[in-house]
Structures are given as structure tokens and as C-alpha cells.
Design a protein around this motif. Structure first.
Motif, PDB file in Angstrom:
ATOM      1  N   GLY A 195       0.802  -1.214   0.000  1.00  0.00           N
ATOM      2  CA  GLY A 195       0.000   0.000   0.000  1.00  0.00           C
ATOM      3  C   GLY A 195       0.832   1.259   0.000  1.00  0.00           C
ATOM      4  O   GLY A 195       0.362   2.330   0.329  1.00  0.00           O
ATOM      5  N   THR A 196       2.108   1.126  -0.345  1.00  0.00           N
ATOM      6  CA  THR A 196       2.972   2.295  -0.431  1.00  0.00           C
ATOM      7  C   THR A 196       3.759   2.192  -1.723  1.00  0.00           C
ATOM      8  O   THR A 196       4.224   1.127  -2.082  1.00  0.00           O
ATOM      9  CB  THR A 196       3.952   2.324   0.751  1.00  0.00           C
ATOM     10  OG1 THR A 196       3.214   2.392   1.960  1.00  0.00           O
ATOM     11  CG2 THR A 196       4.868   3.521   0.673  1.00  0.00           C
ATOM     12  N   VAL A 197       3.864   3.283  -2.456  1.00  0.00           N
ATOM     13  CA  VAL A 197       4.656   3.238  -3.681  1.00  0.00           C
ATOM     14  C   VAL A 197       5.316   4.593  -3.882  1.00  0.00           C
ATOM     15  O   VAL A 197       4.758   5.629  -3.532  1.00  0.00           O
ATOM     16  CB  VAL A 197       3.767   2.839  -4.891  1.00  0.00           C
ATOM     17  CG1 VAL A 197       2.792   3.941  -5.220  1.00  0.00           C
ATOM     18  CG2 VAL A 197       4.613   2.504  -6.095  1.00  0.00           C
ATOM     19  N   VAL A 198       6.533   4.568  -4.391  1.00  0.00           N
ATOM     20  CA  VAL A 198       7.217   5.801  -4.724  1.00  0.00           C
ATOM     21  C   VAL A 198       6.902   6.122  -6.178  1.00  0.00           C
ATOM     22  O   VAL A 198       7.122   5.296  -7.056  1.00  0.00           O
ATOM     23  CB  VAL A 198       8.740   5.649  -4.542  1.00  0.00           C
ATOM     24  CG1 VAL A 198       9.448   6.926  -4.974  1.00  0.00           C
ATOM     25  CG2 VAL A 198       9.065   5.319  -3.103  1.00  0.00           C
ATOM     26  N   ALA A 199       6.329   7.299  -6.420  1.00  0.00           N
ATOM     27  CA  ALA A 199       5.906   7.625  -7.777  1.00  0.00           C
ATOM     28  C   ALA A 199       6.746   8.757  -8.327  1.00  0.00           C
ATOM     29  O   ALA A 199       7.003   9.744  -7.661  1.00  0.00           O
ATOM     30  CB  ALA A 199       4.440   8.035  -7.767  1.00  0.00           C
ATOM     31  N   SER A 200       7.174   8.593  -9.553  1.00  0.00           N
ATOM     32  CA  SER A 200       7.903   9.656 -10.219  1.00  0.00           C
ATOM     33  C   SER A 200       7.033  10.167 -11.357  1.00  0.00           C
ATOM     34  O   SER A 200       5.976   9.619 -11.650  1.00  0.00           O
ATOM     35  CB  SER A 200       9.220   9.121 -10.755  1.00  0.00           C
ATOM     36  OG  SER A 200       8.937   8.047 -11.628  1.00  0.00           O
ATOM     37  N   ARG A 201       7.489  11.211 -12.022  1.00  0.00           N
ATOM     38  CA  ARG A 201       6.705  11.811 -13.085  1.00  0.00           C
ATOM     39  C   ARG A 201       6.414  10.802 -14.200  1.00  0.00           C
ATOM     40  O   ARG A 201       5.320  10.743 -14.727  1.00  0.00           O
ATOM     41  CB  ARG A 201       7.513  12.974 -13.634  1.00  0.00           C
ATOM     42  CG  ARG A 201       6.753  13.805 -14.601  1.00  0.00           C
ATOM     43  CD  ARG A 201       7.624  14.947 -15.037  1.00  0.00           C
ATOM     44  NE  ARG A 201       6.790  16.061 -15.408  1.00  0.00           N
ATOM     45  CZ  ARG A 201       7.217  17.300 -15.422  1.00  0.00           C
ATOM     46  NH1 ARG A 201       8.440  17.566 -15.020  1.00  0.00           N
ATOM     47  NH2 ARG A 201       6.421  18.271 -15.786  1.00  0.00           N
ATOM     48  N   GLU A 202       7.416   9.995 -14.515  1.00  0.00           N
ATOM     49  CA  GLU A 202       7.275   9.053 -15.636  1.00  0.00           C
ATOM     50  C   GLU A 202       6.112   8.089 -15.391  1.00  0.00           C
ATOM     51  O   GLU A 202       5.375   7.742 -16.291  1.00  0.00           O
ATOM     52  CB  GLU A 202       8.552   8.231 -15.836  1.00  0.00           C
ATOM     53  CG  GLU A 202       9.784   9.051 -16.187  1.00  0.00           C
ATOM     54  CD  GLU A 202      10.350   9.791 -14.994  1.00  0.00           C
ATOM     55  OE1 GLU A 202      10.539   9.138 -13.950  1.00  0.00           O
ATOM     56  OE2 GLU A 202      10.578  11.005 -15.085  1.00  0.00           O
TER      57      GLU A 202
END
Lengths: 240, 591
Positions: free
Chosen positions: B341-348
Motif C-alpha cells: 500500500g505504499t509506492v514511490v511515484a515519479s513523473r514518468e
């Protein structure tokens, strides 16, 4: 199934001290014939297989792989314990870690139970909802029996569709709006037959208003559902 | 001969005795039959000078005013040395030496020494070994041994176990399920609950475990008889399963020992009610939103702590807007365990992310930039029945992406300033939890930013992966003395699916290999070894980082090497294409 004859042939190999030939799973529904071998010294699996193909063994009884092990598991009575053999890792992802829950068999089973119950319910209430639509009193056998088969299939399809509606979402890979649409499309393709066929059976061929409503309510939407599935099947899979 | 009937007493030596004590040392040394020349050569090294008597913490054993033996504890914590330990030749073997040895080790414990080196006369080596010292090197002129003082039981351990045997219930899936709406098996992680007490008397686990596992682990950790009830809830609903068996419920509760679940849930409460307010506090602060608010309130008092910005995002459009800003962010569900339930999101990845996370009412948290060896510290503590906070320690977590994989605890795993900051802040969090009614185990997880500040990211109000490492460490420290480094690895892949017997053989072989490397191997999660995609949880303990790293590499290698036996099968576990009859072509040797 016993492979004593294969084991006898194997034991004739000068380097094979002990062996057991058995089928082991290597995929969800796939298994393969293999030989676990305790060898004296280093052993070349391909050479052992070649050794087996020389004698009278039928091709289907030649193990597809030779698995060298240090020892064979034995029961207290000294027999080889086939349940105790190590097995290869299967394709897929690990289950039951912290926060890595997989969909269990239970969800699937629940879906099937629900579907089954709803199919029976649908079959029982068809005549209440569409009085006379499944009346076969004027139809001779065996045609009447065949039509009954159709009515049962409609109800089963309906039950399956509802079951999939409730439990199927997780089984679709991916997520987002398209997956939701695909999920609903599958559900509609299964569920629609029961009401659709019953409505059609009660509608006069020349009742143009009702015929048009049914065509646009069911036939066209079913085509759209199929189209959604086509898009879903060929979409680009994005990975984040 | 001295009076053998009187009691031997110990007292601190006086500087004016130095000369007499030096003479005693030489008389004692001569007992082993050395010649005059050799003894003369030793005299200088063995001399106790008046000025050193106090500094070397010299102690004498005497009976009726006659000095029978002398010992010194040299050096400063954490590293000490048993400088002298000599008794009059006519009382060698009568217990005076043992008394002095024990006194020095007790002093070492009291003063906070982690290890006491012993450069022993070869003739006295058997004595030291019998007293529990370990040989470290034999290449030198004299045998060098080391003794590990046993520290008093830490207060957190007493607070957690109430100082006696404990009953353990593995309800990990059930605990996690209370936030996601459903508990699901197989609940392998619950095996870890078995470790969280100094003296388990009864263990209840959802998955079936073999009897050898608890026996082998208990032999290393010093457990006495343990009653195990396993395999009672394949679906993870442990509390329901217990309540459905009145006899088991009776066995759990009738012994008067604390019944310790992995975490408190309403389902568990009928088995052993939690104090008023505990379940409420769990639900409140397991929320990452509430935890962030608490961090924000406490942070101004704690230099070295920086709290990441966090916002609740209500709609998909708002999320896309957040992501479009271009900054890296962390997307969190309000409740998520161990990085799920946790994710690191980048622009891509933002379009896909937005889809995946849309409409779940999720939290967007500022991504804390940083790398380095101390990226993921954690702090664990216990709140006792009276609400007092007992710090357990800090550890360095192994986090793969956002998923917790294991932890290392022990001396030196975090630099002191970082550790102190984590402890200070973690205790402050604990005081608030205590005021809100929480009792039991909790941890605070951090991320270290680029400038070495700690960003607290979540609170767990339950037992934790690191709790296992701390308990293993405490058990080994208690049994073997000194301070151990312990690393837990919760999901080591296995190269083959191992049934019980094969697993036991594999573990025995690998544990032996670890012993040769100076490390102790314990299996913490044995239940997933025969899964379609098998894995194993382990804890490795050692006295130094090198032995720990070597042992970890050895275990990983041994696990992976299991796959070698299936080379002929040519089945890749990843491609899933199933059986192929094509034979392996021999590779060309030269290319």
C-alpha cells in the motif's frame, strides 16, 4: 503409476546407486516424468538419459530429466518416501509474506458457490418474471429437452456472471478504468442471456418498439462489451 | 596450609599490598613448573605497581586475613582484560580462582564491558574454558580467550513478558486484515510471533510447523518445554479458530501467563482482553495520516527530525495534479503493512500511478531524498502495564523499494547521533501512545534524508519484524554474554521446494556452515519452504559484522544452490512455459 521397470534399467547404470522415477509438478497443471538419482561420483544427466533410451523402454517412459540428489528420503520402514522429495520452484509469485497476500482458492470457491446458487434461483424464478416464456407444453420431444438445456445454460451463465462480478476483479491483471470496464464487459456477456432470451421469447416479431428496445438494450451492448474486451486484450501494458 | 574451614571473602586490594601481591602472582606462576630464568623474565610483566592497584580494579580473596588470590580487570568499557588472576599454589583447584573469575565478570557487567580478553597461561586455559570463556586465537605465544559478561535482563524484556513464561499467538493476517477488511492466508509471517518472549511456554500458529523447528530454535535460545499448536487456521483467522476450540482456549488462558498476540484486534479480545483503549489506539495510530499529524506535533522539540509533508488526495484529478508537479512523492494508503500500500511515484510513472491509485482516498507524502548506508532506521519499544515507555533499541531495516525484508540490530548498526535522535523521538511518540491508552510493543520507522536527518514515516502498534531480531539478540546475550549482532531475513528465496525432511537437512547443513564462519543460524519462518514459490525466513547472529555478512552470503548461496539439482529439467521458474522436451545443448567451451 509405477515405474519399477524404468528404475530397474536405471540401476543398471554403473554410477547409479539408488533411484526413484516419478512424476513431479512443474507448472500449475503440468507434470513431468523425472528420475531422482543418488550417484557414485559425478553424473552427467544427459548421459544417463541416453543410457535409458538404448534399451527397450518406450519413449514415454524415459524420464525427461535426471535430478541428482545426495540421498533419497525414506519412510521408517525403509521405502522411498515420494512425498519427501524436493521439487522445482513453480512459476508465479510467492504467497503469504507480510503484505503480499494472494487471492486464495477460497475467493474462487466462494465465487463458484455464489454462481451456482444464483443459477438455481434464476431457474426457479424464470416463470415468475417472464410467465410462459419457457412453456414447452406444445413442443415435442426431443426438442423440448434441448430447449430446457438452453434455459439451464442461460441460468448458469447468469450465475457465473454474478459470481465473477463479486469475486473476479482481483483476478484480472492490471488495474484502472480499463480493467474495470473489461470486468463489467465479461460480466455482461455472461449475465445478459437469461433476461434477453426470456424477453425475446415473449415479444411478438412485429412489436417493433419492443424489438428495437431489446436490440439496443442487449444486442448492441453485448457487441460493445466484446469490443471493450478486444481493446483490453491488445492494450499497452504500462508499468510504473 | 591455610585454614580451610573459614569462608573466603573478597575485597578491593590496597596500594600498599602491591609488593606482596606481585610475590603471590610469581609463586602461583611457578606452580606450573617454569624454571627460574623464565620466571625472572615474566616478573616485570606480571608486577602489580602500587599506583595501579586501584586503576586496575584489583580485588583479593582472603580467608581469616590471609590473602589467597588476586585478580584485576583492566581497560575501559566496552573492551576489558582480565589482567591478572592468580591464587596461592596450595589453594589451586579449591574454588578461589572461580570466585575471583566470577567477581571480575560481575564487575565487568556492572561497569558496562561488552567483552573481557584473557591472555591465559597455557596451563590455565582449561580453567578459563570451563568458566565459559571462548578461544579466539591460538597462533600467539599465549592462548587468547575472551569472556562475554552477561548483562542484566533489559527492562523492556521484563516489561514485555512480565518477567515469566509467555503464551504466543501468531495473528499477523488477522491483525493486518482489520485494516484491509479481510484476513487471508497462508499466514507464514505469524511464525515470527514464536520468538517474541524470553521463555515461550505455549505457541499458537495458523500454519502447520514441524516439531523439530521449535525444538531446534529453543535449544539455541534457551527455551524450556514449549507446547505448540499449529496449523489451526489456514485462512489466517486465528482468533476465531481458537475460540472455536474450548480446550485450546482453556490451555492458553489457564496458566496465568500473559497471552501475547502479534497485534491486538477486536477478534482477539475475547481470548485475552486488552486494557481499555488499546484497540482504539491501534486503529488510530496505525493510520499513516494520524501518525504524520503526531510526528508534526512532536518534531519541534526534536532537532534532527524532519517530518515529510503529507496531504490527503480525494480524487483522481487531484492526484494527477500532484504528480504533474514533477516532484517525486510517496503514495500511501492510510493503512498498509510492511510497505504494502505504499509506492514511490515519479513523473514518468504518473499516468499509471494515477490509474492504480485513483479514488482510494490516499495520502501523498513528500519523498525524502537520500541514500547511504543508514537509509532505513527503526526504533522499537515497549509500553508496560503502567504506561511507562521502555526503549528496546534501534535497528537498520533492509527495505526493497518500499517492502520490508529484514533488519539488523546490535552494537554499531547505526552511528550514535542517529541512534540517539531515533530513540529520543521514538520515546516521545511512545509517551503519547501511552497517554492515549496503548500498552504493548510498538515501533517508529524512519527514513534518513540526504543531510542525515531522520524523517519518521510510520508507527506500528504491534509486534514487528525487528521485534524478532531484538528478542533473538536478548536471548543470545543472556545465554552467551556480550552483545550480539542479529540480522533477520524474512524472505530468502529457496531454489527448490523442500518437504519437511529435506528442509531440516538443508537447515542443518547451512547452520553448520554458519557455525564454521562464527555465526548462529535460526530459521524464523519454516512454513513457506514447500510453497509453489518457496521461501525461508531466518535470523543470523554473530559477534562481528564480518561474520554476519559471511554467514548471510553462505545462507543465500546454499538456498540458491538447491536449484542446481533441477538443471536438467530446464524449467525456468520465471517463464512459466512449462515442460519442454528439448534437451539442454552443451555450451561450446570456446567462443
Amino acid at each position: 503409476m509405477a515405474y519399477d521397470d524404468v528404475e530397474v534399467e536405471l540401476l543398471a547404470h554403473p554410477q547409479v546407486a539408488e533411484c526413484v522415477v516419478t512424476r513431479i509438478p512443474i507448472g500449475r497443471r503440468k507434470d513431468v516424468l523425472v528420475a531422482y538419482v543418488v550417484a557414485t561420483g559425478r553424473i552427467e544427466p544427459a548421459e544417463v538419459r541416453a543410457f535409458l533410451s538404448a534399451p527397450r523402454l518406450r519413449h514415454s517412459r524415459i524420464p525427461q530429466a535426471v535430478i541428482p540428489v545426495n540421498s533419497l528420503p525414506r519412510t521408517s520402514s525403509g521405502e522411498v518416501d515420494r512425498e519427501g522429495l524436493p521439487l522445482p520452484v513453480l512459476p508465479g509469485r510467492a504467497a503469504g509474506g507480510k503484505g503480499a497476500w494472494q487471492d486464495g482458492d477460497e475467493t474462487r470457491r466462494f465465487g463458484l458457490y455464489l454462481g451456482g446458487i444464483l443459477a438455481v434461483v434464476a431457474f426457479l424464478i424464470t416463470d415468475e418474471l417472464w410467465p410462459g416464456s419457457t412453456d414447452l407444453s406444445a413442443v415435442p420431444q426431443p426438442w423440448a429437452g434441448l430447449f430446457t438445456g438452453l434455459y439451464a445454460a442461460e441460468c448458469l451463465s447468469f450465475g457465473l456472471g454474478i459470481g465473477f462480478l463479486v469475486t473476479g476483479r482481483r483476478r484480472l491483471t492490471g488495474s484502472g478504468r480499463l480493467t474495470t470496464s473489461a470486468h463489467l464487459a465479461i460480466v455482461w456477456l455472461l449475465v445478459a442471456w437469461w433476461p434477453q432470451d426470456n424477453f425475446y421469447r415473449l415479444t411478438a416479431k412485429t412489436d417493433w418498439g419492443r424489438q428495437a428496445a431489446l436490440v439496443y438494450g442487449f444486442n448492441i451492448t453485448l457487441m460493445l462489451a466484446a469490443a471493450v474486451l478486444v481493446v483490453f486484450a491488445v492494450r499497452d501494458r504500462r508499468v510504473d | 596450609m591455610s585454614d580451610l574451614t573459614g569462608a573466603v571473602a573478597l575485597r578491593a586490594a590496597r596500594p600498599e599490598e602491591a609488593e606482596a601481591l606481585s610475590a603471590l602472582v610469581l609463586r602461583s606462576k611457578a606452580y606450573w613448573g617454569y624454571d627460574e630464568a623464565f620466571l625472572a623474565g615474566c616478573a616485570e610483566a606480571l608486577r602489580l605497581r602500587p599506583a595501579e592497584v586501584v586503576e586496575r580494579r584489583t580485588v583479593v580473596a582472603e580467608r581469616g586475613g590471609v590473602v589467597l588470590g588476586v585478580a584485576t580487570l583492566d581497560g575501559e568499557p566496552p573492551d576489558g582484560e582480565l589482567g591478572l588472576l592468580f591464587v596461592e599454589p596450595d589453594v589451586i583447584g579449591s574454588g578461589v580462582g572461580r570466585m575471583l573469575y566470577r567477581h571480575v565478570m560481575a564487575e565487568a557487567t556492572r561497569l558496562g564491558f561488552d567483552r573481557v580478553a584473557i591472555e591465559s597461561d597455557p596451563h590455565a586455559e582449561p580453567f578459563h574454558l570451563a568458566m565459559g570463556a571462548e578461544r579466539t586465537s591460538s597462533g600467539r605465544a599465549l592462548p587468547v580467550l575472551v569472556a562475554w559478561p552477561v548483562r542484566p535482563e533489559p527492562s523492556w524484556s521484563v516489561a514485555w513478558s512480565e518477567g515469566g513464561p509467555t503464551v504466543h499467538v501468531g495473528n499477523v493476517a488477522e491483525f493486518n486484515g482489520q485494516f484491509t477488511g479481510e484476513a487471508r492466508g497462508p499466514d507464514h509471517y505469524s511464525c515470527l510471533a514464536a520468538f517474541c518472549g524470553p521463555q515461550p511456554s505455549l505457541i499458537v500458529l495458523p500454519q502447520p510447523v514441524d516439531e523439530w523447528w521449535v525444538r531446534d530454535v529453543g535449544a539455541v535460545l534457551g527455551w524450556s518445554e514449549v507446547e505448540v499448536h499449529s496449523g489451526i487456521a489456514g485462512d489466517g483467522h486465528v482468533s476465531e479458530a481458537i475460540l472455536a476450540r474450548p480446550d485450546l482456549l482453556e490451555r492458553l488462558t489457564s496458566r496465568g501467563a500473559p497471552v501475547l498476540p502479534w497485534g491486538r484486534t477486536t477478534a482477539f479480545d475475547p481470548i485475552s482482553p486488552s486494557p481499555e483503549g488499546v484497540v482504539r489506539a491501534v486503529r488510530r495510530y496505525e493510520s499513516k495520516r494520524q501518525a504524520n499529524a503526531l510526528f508534526r506535533a512532536l518534531a519541534p522539540e526534536h532537532p534532527g527530525i524532519v517530518v515529510p509533508e503529507q496531504r490527503l488526495v480525494g480524487s483522481r484529478r487531484a492526484l494527477v495534479r500532484e504528480l504533474a508537479a514533477g516532484k517525486r512523492v510517496v503514495l500511501k494508503e492510510e493503512y498498509g503493512v510492511g510497505g504494502s500500500g505504499t509506492v514511490v511515484a515519479s513523473r514518468e510513472g504518473r499516468r499509471a500511478s494515477a490509474r492504480r491509485w485513483a479514488a482510494r482516498g490516499l495520502l501523498v507524502e513528500e519523498y525524502v531524498e537520500g541514500t547511504g548506508p543508514y537509509r532505513d532506521p527503526t526504533f522499537d519499544a515497549v509500553i508496560d502495564v503502567d504506561g511507562e515507555v521502555h526503549p528496546v533499541g534501534v535497528g537498520l531495516m533492509d527495505v526493497d523499494g518500499t517492502s520490508y525484508r529484514g533488519v539488523t540490530v546490535g552494537p554499531g548498526v547505526l552511528p550514535d547521533p542517529l541512534g540517539d535522535t531515533a530513540v529520543g523521538f521514538g520515546v516521545a511518540v511512545g509517551r503519547t501512545l501511552s497517554e492515549e491508552g496503548y500498552r504493548g510493543w510498538y515501533d517508529v520507522d524512519f527514513v534518513t534524508d540526504a543531510s542525515g536527518r531522520l524523517a519518521p514515516v510510520e508507527i506500528n502498534l504491534r509486534l514487528t519484524g525487528p521485534a524478532v531480531a531484538f528478542h533473538v539478540q536478548a536471548a543470545l546475550d543472556r545465554r552467551r554474554g556480550g552483545r550480539h549482532l542479529v540480522r533477520t531475513l524474512d524472505r530468502l528465496p529457496l531454489g527448490a521446494r523442500l518437504p519437511a525432511g529435506a528442509l531440516r537437512d538443508h537447515v542443518a547443513r547451512t547452520a553448520q556452515r554458519c557455525r564454521e564462519l562464527g555465526a548462529t543460524l535460526l530459521v524464523t519462518i519454516p512454513t513457506a519452504a514447500f510453497d509453489p514459490v518457496p521461501h525461508l525466513g531466518v535470523a543470523i547472529a554473530a559477534r562481528d559484522g564480518q561474520a554476519l555478512a559471511d554467514a548471510e552470503a553462505a545462507v543465500r548461496d546454499a538456498n540458491a544452490a538447491l536449484g542446481g539439482m533441477f538443471a536438467d529439467l530446464e524449467v525456468s521458474p520465471r517463464d512459466g512455459r512449462g515442460p519442454r522436451t528439448r534437451r539442454v545443448r552443451p555450451r561450446r567451451a570456446s567462443r
